[in-house]
Write a protein that holds these residues in place. Structure first.
Motif, PDB file in Angstrom:
ATOM      1  N   SER A  51      87.385  40.939  15.277  1.00 47.37           N
ATOM      2  CA  SER A  51      86.289  41.969  15.975  1.00 47.37           C
ATOM      3  C   SER A  51      85.701  41.295  17.515  1.00 47.37           C
ATOM      4  O   SER A  51      84.667  42.102  17.976  1.00 47.37           O
ATOM      5  N   GLN A  52      86.018  40.012  17.718  1.00 48.41           N
ATOM      6  CA  GLN A  52      85.440  39.500  19.011  1.00 48.41           C
ATOM      7  C   GLN A  52      86.043  40.200  19.915  1.00 48.41           C
ATOM      8  O   GLN A  52      87.145  40.906  20.148  1.00 48.41           O
ATOM      9  N   LYS A  53      85.175  40.308  21.138  1.00 50.22           N
ATOM     10  CA  LYS A  53      85.706  40.729  22.557  1.00 50.22           C
ATOM     11  C   LYS A  53      86.408  39.779  23.169  1.00 50.22           C
ATOM     12  O   LYS A  53      86.672  38.231  22.755  1.00 50.22           O
ATOM     13  N   THR A  54      87.329  39.966  23.998  1.00 51.98           N
ATOM     14  CA  THR A  54      88.381  39.089  24.515  1.00 51.98           C
ATOM     15  C   THR A  54      87.416  37.810  25.332  1.00 51.98           C
ATOM     16  O   THR A  54      86.586  38.006  25.985  1.00 51.98           O
ATOM     17  N   SER A  55      88.055  36.609  24.928  1.00 49.94           N
ATOM     18  CA  SER A  55      87.266  35.344  25.430  1.00 49.94           C
ATOM     19  C   SER A  55      88.399  34.515  25.987  1.00 49.94           C
ATOM     20  O   SER A  55      89.420  33.779  25.322  1.00 49.94           O
ATOM     21  N   VAL A  56      88.341  34.462  27.300  1.00 49.69           N
ATOM     22  CA  VAL A  56      89.340  33.659  28.038  1.00 49.69           C
ATOM     23  C   VAL A  56      88.442  32.451  28.700  1.00 49.69           C
ATOM     24  O   VAL A  56      87.455  32.825  29.323  1.00 49.69           O
ATOM     25  N   TYR A  57      88.998  31.429  28.306  1.00 49.51           N
ATOM     26  CA  TYR A  57      88.513  30.005  29.091  1.00 49.51           C
ATOM     27  C   TYR A  57      89.632  29.436  30.040  1.00 49.51           C
ATOM     28  O   TYR A  57      90.645  29.283  29.696  1.00 49.51           O
ATOM     29  N   THR A  58      89.140  28.849  31.002  1.00 47.88           N
ATOM     30  CA  THR A  58      89.673  27.941  31.915  1.00 47.88           C
ATOM     31  C   THR A  58      89.460  26.475  31.702  1.00 47.88           C
ATOM     32  O   THR A  58      88.346  25.885  31.610  1.00 47.88           O
ATOM     33  N   LEU A  59      90.608  25.691  31.482  1.00 45.57           N
ATOM     34  CA  LEU A  59      90.765  24.315  31.200  1.00 45.57           C
ATOM     35  C   LEU A  59      91.553  23.524  32.065  1.00 45.57           C
ATOM     36  O   LEU A  59      92.651  23.617  31.775  1.00 45.57           O
ATOM     37  N   GLY A  60      91.073  23.075  33.381  1.00 43.13           N
ATOM     38  CA  GLY A  60      91.993  22.531  34.265  1.00 43.13           C
ATOM     39  C   GLY A  60      92.980  23.373  34.592  1.00 43.13           C
ATOM     40  O   GLY A  60      92.296  24.552  35.008  1.00 43.13           O
ATOM     41  N   ASP A  61      94.126  23.417  34.502  1.00 47.54           N
ATOM     42  CA  ASP A  61      95.124  24.203  34.921  1.00 47.54           C
ATOM     43  C   ASP A  61      95.301  25.182  33.681  1.00 47.54           C
ATOM     44  O   ASP A  61      96.476  25.919  33.764  1.00 47.54           O
ATOM     45  N   TYR A  62      95.072  25.139  32.790  1.00 52.79           N
ATOM     46  CA  TYR A  62      95.261  25.905  31.502  1.00 52.79           C
ATOM     47  C   TYR A  62      94.204  27.199  31.386  1.00 52.79           C
ATOM     48  O   TYR A  62      93.051  27.105  31.737  1.00 52.79           O
ATOM     49  N   THR A  63      94.962  28.195  31.015  1.00 48.45           N
ATOM     50  CA  THR A  63      93.873  29.335  30.428  1.00 48.45           C
ATOM     51  C   THR A  63      94.262  29.781  29.079  1.00 48.45           C
ATOM     52  O   THR A  63      95.217  29.842  28.331  1.00 48.45           O
ATOM     53  N   PHE A  64      92.881  29.595  28.288  1.00 48.59           N
ATOM     54  CA  PHE A  64      93.016  29.642  26.854  1.00 48.59           C
ATOM     55  C   PHE A  64      92.431  31.113  26.496  1.00 48.59           C
ATOM     56  O   PHE A  64      91.434  31.385  26.714  1.00 48.59           O
ATOM     57  N   ASP A  65      93.201  31.883  25.701  1.00 50.81           N
ATOM     58  CA  ASP A  65      92.947  33.118  25.023  1.00 50.81           C
ATOM     59  C   ASP A  65      92.366  33.003  23.780  1.00 50.81           C
ATOM     60  O   ASP A  65      93.472  32.802  22.910  1.00 50.81           O
ATOM     61  N   ALA A  66      91.171  32.800  23.509  1.00 51.42           N
ATOM     62  CA  ALA A  66      90.764  32.678  21.995  1.00 51.42           C
ATOM     63  C   ALA A  66      91.038  33.855  21.137  1.00 51.42           C
ATOM     64  O   ALA A  66      90.780  33.533  19.912  1.00 51.42           O
TER      65      ALA A  66
END
Length: 227
Positions: free
Chosen positions: A125-140
């Motif tokens: 039920s979470q809304k899209t949560s996208v994080y940037t970590l250095g050169d990485y993109t994390f879609d939680a």
């Protein structure tokens, strides 16, 4: 509508007792061998899988690996008489969420099922949560991490652990906090499980020396990463 559980156990007595208890709360589909269970998994939607390890035709480890190839989110709980640490670690490396040793407590099994089902519902039920970590993109939400066009699919537990680290970046997290937040308990075996998952996350970031999950002796861990 009740949650649907895939239950695979070839011991008829144990299967009857376990299924009888679970059916009071869930829709249980019971199979006695791994191949039939996997065929059912490919044709239906299940909210959680409870797998014995020693099964005919396709053992529990093979079944879990096949399930993970099709679905990285569905929670998997192993039930096994195999008590060696190596067997438990193997199960967790395959993407299982937990590993209970027989004879297990029915109350403990139901509690763990509830924890994993609630976590899956919350994540769904979470809304899209996208994080940037250095050169990485994390879609939680989708459990993916990308770098330079290359994508790695995480398990639900790996994604939850990484999200906890990112939200507390450059801050020491005590082992107890990590365990209770992700596993719901801080016992010794869950601590060993956590170490396995952290090792897997470290391998993902091995090509970026700016990112590291540091071990803080006798305290916990810290995700070191650029702001």
């Amino acid at each position: 509508m009740n949650k649907k559980i895939l239950y695979v156990e070839d011991d008829s007595t144990l299967a009857f007792l376990t299924a009888d208890n679970l059916e009071q709360t869930y829709d249980v589909c019971h199979f006695t061998n791994g191949k039939e269970a996997f065929d059912a998994f490919t044709k239906d939607d299940f909210d959680l899988c409870v797998l014995d390890v020693m099964l005919p035709e396709m053992d529990g480890f093979e079944l879990a690996a096949a399930i993970r190839e099709r679905d990285v989110e569905v929670p998997i709980i192993f039930l096994s008489a195999k008590t060696l640490k190596e067997d438990r670690i193997k199960g967790l490396r395959l993407g299982a969420d937990d590993y209970l040793v027989k004879p297990y407590s029915m109350e403990e099994l139901v509690l763990k099922i509830e924890v994993f089902l609630q976590r899956s519902q919350k994540n769904g039920s979470q809304k899209t949560s996208v994080y940037t970590l250095g050169d990485y993109t994390f879609d939680a939400v989708n459990y993916t991490i990308e770098r330079n066009g290359s994508s790695t699919q995480l398990t639900e537990r790996e994604a939850a652990l990484l999200q906890l680290f990112i939200e507390n970046k450059n801050t020491i997290l005590k082992r107890e906090k990590i365990l209770t937040s992700i596993w719901g308990t801080d016992d010794y075996f869950m601590g060993r499980s956590m170490d396995v998952f952290i090792s897997r996350l470290r391998k993902i970031f091995k090509n970026d020396e700016r990112i590291n999950i540091e071990n803080i002796p006798r305290v916990g861990f810290k995700l070191v990463a650029p702001d």
